[in-house]
Design an enzyme around this catalytic site. Sequence first.
Site, PDB file in Angstrom:
ATOM      1  N   LYS A  43      36.727  52.278  53.079  1.00 31.27           N
ATOM      2  CA  LYS A  43      36.340  52.148  51.671  1.00 31.27           C
ATOM      3  C   LYS A  43      37.018  50.921  51.056  1.00 31.27           C
ATOM      4  O   LYS A  43      37.969  50.367  51.603  1.00 31.27           O
ATOM      5  CB  LYS A  43      36.734  53.402  50.906  1.00 31.27           C
ATOM      6  CG  LYS A  43      38.238  53.629  50.827  1.00 31.27           C
ATOM      7  CD  LYS A  43      38.578  54.889  50.041  1.00 31.27           C
ATOM      8  CE  LYS A  43      40.099  55.073  49.946  1.00 31.27           C
ATOM      9  NZ  LYS A  43      40.471  56.226  49.122  1.00 31.27           N
ATOM     10  N   ARG A 141      41.473  66.650  41.984  1.00 33.58           N
ATOM     11  CA  ARG A 141      40.494  65.576  41.747  1.00 33.58           C
ATOM     12  C   ARG A 141      39.118  66.131  42.117  1.00 33.58           C
ATOM     13  O   ARG A 141      38.664  67.114  41.556  1.00 33.58           O
ATOM     14  CB  ARG A 141      40.834  64.344  42.598  1.00 33.58           C
ATOM     15  CG  ARG A 141      42.084  63.605  42.180  1.00 33.58           C
ATOM     16  CD  ARG A 141      42.227  62.265  42.899  1.00 33.58           C
ATOM     17  NE  ARG A 141      41.732  62.260  44.275  1.00 33.58           N
ATOM     18  CZ  ARG A 141      41.983  61.301  45.150  1.00 33.58           C
ATOM     19  NH1 ARG A 141      42.723  60.259  44.801  1.00 33.58           N
ATOM     20  NH2 ARG A 141      41.510  61.359  46.382  1.00 33.58           N
ATOM     21  N   TYR A 275      53.880  30.226  31.572  1.00 26.59           N
ATOM     22  CA  TYR A 275      53.670  30.750  30.225  1.00 26.59           C
ATOM     23  C   TYR A 275      54.885  31.510  29.707  1.00 26.59           C
ATOM     24  O   TYR A 275      55.486  32.318  30.415  1.00 26.59           O
ATOM     25  CB  TYR A 275      52.463  31.684  30.205  1.00 26.59           C
ATOM     26  CG  TYR A 275      51.141  30.999  30.446  1.00 26.59           C
ATOM     27  CD1 TYR A 275      50.706  29.991  29.597  1.00 26.59           C
ATOM     28  CD2 TYR A 275      50.335  31.378  31.501  1.00 26.59           C
ATOM     29  CE1 TYR A 275      49.486  29.359  29.810  1.00 26.59           C
ATOM     30  CE2 TYR A 275      49.105  30.766  31.735  1.00 26.59           C
ATOM     31  CZ  TYR A 275      48.691  29.756  30.875  1.00 26.59           C
ATOM     32  OH  TYR A 275      47.490  29.142  31.088  1.00 26.59           O
ATOM     33  N   MET A 323      46.600  33.001  36.009  1.00 27.51           N
ATOM     34  CA  MET A 323      45.340  33.458  36.583  1.00 27.51           C
ATOM     35  C   MET A 323      45.072  32.852  37.960  1.00 27.51           C
ATOM     36  O   MET A 323      44.569  33.543  38.854  1.00 27.51           O
ATOM     37  CB  MET A 323      44.174  33.117  35.648  1.00 27.51           C
ATOM     38  CG  MET A 323      42.831  33.637  36.153  1.00 27.51           C
ATOM     39  SD  MET A 323      41.455  33.286  35.045  1.00 27.51           S
ATOM     40  CE  MET A 323      41.828  34.402  33.692  1.00 27.51           C
TER      41      MET A 323
END
Length: 395
Positions: A43, A141, A275, A323
């Site tokens: 998966k 779940r 940043y 990013m």
Amino acid sequence: MSQTPSPPAPPRARAEIDLAALRANVRALRARAPRAALMAVVKSDAYGHGMVPCARAALAAGATWLGTATPHEALALRAAGIGGRIMCWLWTPGDPWREGIEADLDMSVSGLWALREVTAAAREAGAPARVQLKADTGLGRNGCQPADWPALVAAARAAEDEGLVEITGLWSHFACADEPGHPSIAAQLDVFRDMVDHAEKAGVEPEVRHIANSPATLSLPESHFDLVRTGIATYGISPSPELGTPADFGLRPVMTLAASVALVKQVPAGHGVSYGHHYVTGSETTLGLVPLGYADGIPRHASGRGPVLIGGEWRRIAGRVAMDQFVVDLGGQTVEEGAEALLFGPGDRGEPTAEDWARAADTIAYEIVTRIGARVPRVYVNEVPEGSDERTADE
């Protein structure tokens, strides 16, 4: 005058996927559960490693089932020409049940709504659906609660008698198998045995009963039943530091993440980096720019902490992850642009591992490898050519 062509430039970044390591991991996991079949869970694009190549490698090494979360993942395997048993378990109303039947998938059913949809699809397809009934034994779940189990089993048996379904399996999932000695483990096993017993007394004849995930496969032989489902361990990562390292279980990490240093420059003392200037140089130093960022899956939570091997030395991210890039303080060391920055791998060359990154980001190694984005090309090594003997290729 002819010129010697320049060597190809190193890629911005790459995730190298060692399929020989994956095949060896599958064999090691099969040895841990010798009386059970093995499902390789692929998966989420094989936990970020590439679903189709990893599925083929796992089957070559002796996995007899493949597992996906969504039906769309399972159908993509079929579209790639992969045969054999494929199970998928995360269904929502309106999902492609008929396509799943026609693709010969094993489909998980956790409630009456799903049974209604899959039987309607079976009528349309004119063929029975292979279904596996999932029990919620305590994870909370997906899966059917014990109180609702008799009704689901009765309805599934009625559909089976009508020729609309074949009940191929009974299964569940552990909540805390990665925490050795957790009291929920024994409790879930008891509930699972009771729910299987009820279904079998109602006439269900399952091909497979299964509850063991990676940690249970490695440490709970009493949970192996007929099938074990190995996810993260298939990719050579320990499901829990408490259980042991990959080497403790004979596993080897499959993914190595690397990038080419994009820029090296001298900066003075007191220079802010990235940043927010959360990092300021303490003295004149050398900065190296690594062209990977949170858009590529590098966790921003690892800002200031994520480890990288550059020029034979461990370095930490200086300041915030952006990013597309992050910076490391090379401490005055000079490296050339294009030098390799190793973020994680098996550790053979002294590089960090995915577990090191998990600690730096306060998460688990599962997330580190799975989040590596599509912008990072996967480069497959040690593939076995079609028609060759996989065992010979790995000797």
